[in-house]
Design a protein around this motif. Structure first.
Motif, PDB file in Angstrom:
ATOM      1  N   ALA A 160     120.632  33.050 103.012  1.00 18.61           N
ATOM      2  CA  ALA A 160     120.622  31.662 102.557  1.00 18.61           C
ATOM      3  C   ALA A 160     121.678  31.441 101.496  1.00 18.61           C
ATOM      4  CB  ALA A 160     119.236  31.301 102.019  1.00 18.61           C
ATOM      5  N   ASP A 161     121.930  32.475 100.676  1.00 17.38           N
ATOM      6  CA  ASP A 161     122.962  32.399  99.649  1.00 17.38           C
ATOM      7  C   ASP A 161     124.329  32.151 100.291  1.00 17.38           C
ATOM      8  OD1 ASP A 161     124.119  32.458  97.137  1.00 17.38           O
ATOM      9  OD2 ASP A 161     124.140  34.630  97.009  1.00 17.38           O
ATOM     10  N   GLN A 162     124.585  32.767 101.431  1.00 12.56           N
ATOM     11  CA  GLN A 162     125.852  32.568 102.135  1.00 12.56           C
ATOM     12  C   GLN A 162     125.905  31.202 102.810  1.00 12.56           C
ATOM     13  OE1 GLN A 162     125.971  35.920 104.756  1.00 12.56           O
ATOM     14  NE2 GLN A 162     126.180  37.381 103.089  1.00 12.56           N
ATOM     15  N   GLY A 163     124.728  30.613 103.062  1.00 11.89           N
ATOM     16  CA  GLY A 163     124.660  29.312 103.722  1.00 11.89           C
ATOM     17  C   GLY A 163     124.685  28.133 102.768  1.00 11.89           C
ATOM     18  N   GLY A 164     124.869  28.375 101.483  1.00 10.82           N
ATOM     19  CA  GLY A 164     124.978  27.282 100.530  1.00 10.82           C
ATOM     20  C   GLY A 164     123.881  27.219  99.487  1.00 10.82           C
ATOM     21  N   LEU A 189     117.293  25.398  96.632  1.00 12.63           N
ATOM     22  CA  LEU A 189     117.429  24.940  98.005  1.00 12.63           C
ATOM     23  C   LEU A 189     118.188  23.617  98.108  1.00 12.63           C
ATOM     24  CD1 LEU A 189     113.858  25.923  99.162  1.00 12.63           C
ATOM     25  CD2 LEU A 189     116.000  27.089  99.726  1.00 12.63           C
ATOM     26  N   GLY A 190     118.462  22.999  96.969  1.00 16.19           N
ATOM     27  CA  GLY A 190     119.291  21.804  96.958  1.00 16.19           C
ATOM     28  C   GLY A 190     118.609  20.527  97.405  1.00 16.19           C
ATOM     29  N   GLN A 191     117.307  20.545  97.571  1.00 17.23           N
ATOM     30  CA  GLN A 191     116.568  19.350  97.938  1.00 17.23           C
ATOM     31  C   GLN A 191     115.371  19.220  97.013  1.00 17.23           C
ATOM     32  OE1 GLN A 191     115.437  19.638 102.007  1.00 17.23           O
ATOM     33  NE2 GLN A 191     117.433  19.031 102.744  1.00 17.23           N
ATOM     34  N   THR A 192     114.969  17.994  96.769  1.00 18.59           N
ATOM     35  CA  THR A 192     113.827  17.811  95.875  1.00 18.59           C
ATOM     36  C   THR A 192     112.620  17.219  96.585  1.00 18.59           C
ATOM     37  OG1 THR A 192     114.688  15.659  95.194  1.00 18.59           O
ATOM     38  CG2 THR A 192     115.259  17.559  93.825  1.00 18.59           C
ATOM     39  N   SER A 193     112.735  16.877  97.872  1.00 16.30           N
ATOM     40  CA  SER A 193     111.592  16.325  98.591  1.00 16.30           C
ATOM     41  C   SER A 193     111.442  17.022  99.935  1.00 16.30           C
ATOM     42  CB  SER A 193     111.766  14.820  98.796  1.00 16.30           C
ATOM     43  OG  SER A 193     112.899  14.567  99.590  1.00 16.30           O
ATOM     44  N   ASP A 194     110.305  16.849 100.525  1.00 15.53           N
ATOM     45  CA  ASP A 194     110.012  17.403 101.852  1.00 15.53           C
ATOM     46  C   ASP A 194     110.126  18.920 101.910  1.00 15.53           C
ATOM     47  OD1 ASP A 194     109.465  14.906 102.919  1.00 15.53           O
ATOM     48  OD2 ASP A 194     111.528  14.594 103.559  1.00 15.53           O
ATOM     49  N   ILE A 195     109.787  19.621 100.849  1.00 15.73           N
ATOM     50  CA  ILE A 195     109.769  21.082 100.861  1.00 15.73           C
ATOM     51  C   ILE A 195     108.343  21.532 100.569  1.00 15.73           C
ATOM     52  CG2 ILE A 195     110.613  23.206  99.829  1.00 15.73           C
ATOM     53  CD1 ILE A 195     113.118  21.760  99.013  1.00 15.73           C
ATOM     54  N   LYS A 231     101.564  38.668 103.386  1.00 23.04           N
ATOM     55  CA  LYS A 231     102.806  38.879 102.628  1.00 23.04           C
ATOM     56  C   LYS A 231     103.979  38.124 103.253  1.00 23.04           C
ATOM     57  CE  LYS A 231     102.700  41.752  99.227  1.00 23.04           C
ATOM     58  NZ  LYS A 231     103.075  41.327  97.904  1.00 23.04           N
ATOM     59  N   THR A 232     103.685  37.156 104.145  1.00 25.98           N
ATOM     60  CA  THR A 232     104.720  36.350 104.775  1.00 25.98           C
ATOM     61  C   THR A 232     104.760  34.978 104.117  1.00 25.98           C
ATOM     62  OG1 THR A 232     104.419  37.465 106.893  1.00 25.98           O
ATOM     63  CG2 THR A 232     105.541  35.343 106.932  1.00 25.98           C
ATOM     64  N   ALA A 233     105.933  34.614 103.605  1.00 29.00           N
ATOM     65  CA  ALA A 233     106.132  33.292 103.025  1.00 29.00           C
ATOM     66  C   ALA A 233     106.653  32.369 104.119  1.00 29.00           C
ATOM     67  CB  ALA A 233     107.129  33.354 101.881  1.00 29.00           C
ATOM     68  N   ILE A 234     106.102  31.165 104.175  1.00 27.71           N
ATOM     69  CA  ILE A 234     106.545  30.151 105.122  1.00 27.71           C
ATOM     70  C   ILE A 234     107.065  28.987 104.299  1.00 27.71           C
ATOM     71  CG2 ILE A 234     105.863  28.615 106.991  1.00 27.71           C
ATOM     72  CD1 ILE A 234     103.512  30.627 107.484  1.00 27.71           C
ATOM     73  N   VAL A 235     108.342  28.644 104.515  1.00 30.32           N
ATOM     74  CA  VAL A 235     108.964  27.540 103.794  1.00 30.32           C
ATOM     75  C   VAL A 235     109.333  26.476 104.815  1.00 30.32           C
ATOM     76  CG1 VAL A 235     110.883  26.839 102.324  1.00 30.32           C
ATOM     77  CG2 VAL A 235     109.868  29.105 102.029  1.00 30.32           C
ATOM     78  N   ARG A 295     104.153  38.874  93.375  1.00 25.98           N
ATOM     79  CA  ARG A 295     102.773  38.467  93.111  1.00 25.98           C
ATOM     80  C   ARG A 295     102.581  36.959  93.145  1.00 25.98           C
ATOM     81  NH1 ARG A 295     102.717  36.300  88.164  1.00 25.98           N
ATOM     82  NH2 ARG A 295     104.212  37.066  86.644  1.00 25.98           N
ATOM     83  N   ASP A 296     103.694  36.203  93.100  1.00 27.03           N
ATOM     84  CA  ASP A 296     103.575  34.738  93.066  1.00 27.03           C
ATOM     85  C   ASP A 296     104.801  34.104  93.710  1.00 27.03           C
ATOM     86  OD1 ASP A 296     102.284  32.298  92.286  1.00 27.03           O
ATOM     87  OD2 ASP A 296     103.777  32.099  90.704  1.00 27.03           O
ATOM     88  N   ILE A 297     104.580  33.014  94.433  1.00 25.90           N
ATOM     89  CA  ILE A 297     105.667  32.224  95.003  1.00 25.90           C
ATOM     90  C   ILE A 297     105.340  30.761  94.745  1.00 25.90           C
ATOM     91  CG2 ILE A 297     104.591  32.257  97.285  1.00 25.90           C
ATOM     92  CD1 ILE A 297     107.419  32.063  98.484  1.00 25.90           C
ATOM     93  N   SER A 298     106.362  30.013  94.328  1.00 25.33           N
ATOM     94  CA  SER A 298     106.143  28.596  94.059  1.00 25.33           C
ATOM     95  C   SER A 298     107.415  27.815  94.349  1.00 25.33           C
ATOM     96  CB  SER A 298     105.703  28.381  92.608  1.00 25.33           C
ATOM     97  OG  SER A 298     106.726  28.774  91.719  1.00 25.33           O
ATOM     98  N   ILE A 299     107.241  26.504  94.506  1.00 23.96           N
ATOM     99  CA  ILE A 299     108.381  25.602  94.709  1.00 23.96           C
ATOM    100  C   ILE A 299     108.183  24.399  93.805  1.00 23.96           C
ATOM    101  CG2 ILE A 299     108.772  23.743  96.351  1.00 23.96           C
ATOM    102  CD1 ILE A 299     109.950  25.540  98.218  1.00 23.96           C
ATOM    103  N   LYS A 300     109.239  24.027  93.095  1.00 21.65           N
ATOM    104  CA  LYS A 300     109.192  22.837  92.245  1.00 21.65           C
ATOM    105  C   LYS A 300     110.598  22.268  92.162  1.00 21.65           C
ATOM    106  CE  LYS A 300     107.679  21.086  87.843  1.00 21.65           C
ATOM    107  NZ  LYS A 300     107.075  21.383  86.558  1.00 21.65           N
ATOM    108  N   ASN A 301     110.747  21.004  92.485  1.00 22.05           N
ATOM    109  CA  ASN A 301     112.034  20.310  92.429  1.00 22.05           C
ATOM    110  C   ASN A 301     113.133  21.030  93.229  1.00 22.05           C
ATOM    111  OD1 ASN A 301     110.982  18.310  90.752  1.00 22.05           O
ATOM    112  ND2 ASN A 301     111.429  19.485  88.912  1.00 22.05           N
ATOM    113  N   GLY A 302     112.765  21.563  94.390  1.00 22.58           N
ATOM    114  CA  GLY A 302     113.751  22.227  95.240  1.00 22.58           C
ATOM    115  C   GLY A 302     114.108  23.642  94.827  1.00 22.58           C
TER     116      GLY A 302
END
Length: 78
Positions: A10-14, A32-38, A45-49, A65-72
């Motif tokens: 993903a780093d290579q994809g922008g 991720l460069g987006q702030t909505s619809d994420i 142990k599988t993350a789904i984004v 131990r933790d995964i979160s999303i806030k403001n992209g």
């Protein structure tokens, strides 16, 4: 903590991927460069984004131990 292959690609994809290592924890941060619809979900142990109508899955590092999303910003912490 090792960055999952999907996130390295993903780093290579922008997306901007950074890791921070502190005395007592490691953090992977992905802009991720987006702030909505994420959304994120964790199944075992599988993350789904989900970004809009696209879905990505990747295995979390064994010591995550933790995964979160806030403001992209996706954050995986140890």
């Amino acid at each position: 903590m090792k960055v999952p292959r999907f996130l390295r690609e993903a780093d290579q994809g922008g997306a901007v991927v950074r890791t921070y290592d502190y005395d007592d924890e490691s953090i992977i941060v992905v802009d991720l460069g987006q702030t909505s619809d994420i959304e994120t979900d964790l199944v075992g142990k599988t993350a789904i984004v989900v970004i809009g109508d696209r879905q990505f899955e990747f295995e979390l590092p064994p010591d995550a131990r933790d995964i979160s999303i806030k403001n992209g910003i996706l954050t995986i912490s140890e």
